[in-house]
Design an enzyme around this catalytic site. Sequence first.
Site, PDB file in Angstrom:
ATOM      1  N   LYS A 131       0.943   4.169  -2.777  1.00 36.13           N
ATOM      2  CA  LYS A 131       0.545   5.536  -2.431  1.00 36.13           C
ATOM      3  C   LYS A 131       1.693   6.532  -2.665  1.00 36.13           C
ATOM      4  CE  LYS A 131      -3.745   5.244  -1.191  1.00 36.13           C
ATOM      5  NZ  LYS A 131      -4.742   5.609  -2.233  1.00 36.13           N
ATOM      6  N   TYR A 182       0.828  -1.215   0.000  1.00 34.56           N
ATOM      7  CA  TYR A 182       0.000   0.000   0.000  1.00 34.56           C
ATOM      8  C   TYR A 182       0.865   1.269   0.000  1.00 34.56           C
ATOM      9  CZ  TYR A 182      -3.693   3.123   1.904  1.00 34.56           C
ATOM     10  OH  TYR A 182      -4.581   4.135   2.125  1.00 34.56           O
TER      11      TYR A 182
END
Length: 302
Positions: A173, A169
Amino acid sequence: MGMLDGKVAIVTGAGHGIGRGHALELAKHGAKVVVNDLGTTVSGEGHGKDADLTVDIIEGRGGEAVGNYDNVADYEGAGRMVAQAVDTYGRLDILVNNAGIVRDSAIWNMDEADFDSVIAVHLKGTWAPSKHAAIHWRERSKSGETFTGRIINTTSGAGLTGNFGQSNYATAKAGIAGMTLTLSLELYKMGVTVNCVGPAAATRITGTMPGAPKVIEADEVPEDEFNPMDPSTSSPLVAWLASDESQLVTGQIIRAVGERIILMEGWRDGATITTKKRWDPTKLGQQLATDVFGTRAPGLRY
Ligand SMILES: NC(=O)c1ccc[n+]([C@@H]2O[C@H](COP(=O)([O-])OP(=O)(O)OC[C@H]3O[C@@H](n4cnc5c(N)ncnc54)[C@H](O)[C@@H]3O)[C@@H](O)[C@H]2O)c1
C-alpha cells in the site's frame, strides 16, 4: 445529466466491498462500468464470477455494466480487461485500481507466499492495469485526440502509517502511494490524472480482524442513510476524482474515513543539518540528537 455521462470506467475487485460501492456510484452518475473481480476469498484463494453480482445490481438500477473475471496481477489478464472496455464501449476513461487481499501475521510467522501474493495483487495488480491503460491513452494522444483520463488507486492507513502484522500489505500500500506520485508525473501531459484514495469500511477484509464489525455490502445501505462503515463512503470522492471537474488535482493521496475526507501530506524535508567535510559518526550522534531529533537542549553542542 450525470457528471460521468458517456464515460467508460473499469473498477477492479468490484464484486464486493469498496469496489462494488465505487462501481455503483460511477454507474449512478452515468458511467458504463467494466466490473472486474477474480472472485477470490479474502486471502486470494479460488476464483468465481462475483463480478456478476455487481453487474446485476447496476443493470437492475438502469445502468450499463459488464463483468470481467481476470486476475489484476496477471499482466495478460490486465491487458484483456482494458481491451474488454475498449471493445465493449469504445474506449477507456477511468481506471479504479481497488482489488485486494490480506494475509496478516507478524513477520516472524509470515510465509514467503503470504508476502508474495499480497504484493502481487496490490502492487502489480495496480501497475499492470495502469500500464495497459497508459498504452491505450498514449495511442489516443499520439493520434491527436484531446481527452481526459483518470487513474484512482487504493492505499490504506497501514501503508501510510504502518500496522502491526501487515508487513506485506503495508509495503504494497505504501508502494501504491509512491506509484501514484510517479504515474501522475508521467501521464499528466496526456490529460490523465492519477490520485489515490485510502478508504475504511466494514468489508470482508476488515472482517478478518478480531472484534471486527459485521461485514456490510455497499448495496445493503439505503441511499438516504449514512453509515460510517458503509463500503461506499469513499465512493463519492472517487466519482468526483473520476469526473472532468477534478482535472487540476493529480498526485494526491486522500483518505476518506467515515465522515472525514483527509488530504494526506507525506514525506517532506524536515530538520536538516549540513557539512562541508565527510560526517564523523563518532560526533554525528550528538549533532543529530541536538539539531535533528531535538532530544538535547539546543545550546548543548560539541
Ligand atoms: N476495508 C477497509 O477498511 C480498507 C481500508 C483501506 C484500504 N482498503 C482497500 O480497499 C480495497 C477493497 O477491499 P475491501 O475491503 O472492499 O475487500 P473485499 O474483499 O470486500 O473486496 C476485494 C475484492 O477484490 C477481489 N480480488 C482479490 N484479488 C483479486 C485479483 N487478483 N484480481 C481481481 N480481483 C481480485 C476480491 O474477489 C474481492 O471481491 C483493497 O485494496 C483494500 O486493501 C480497505
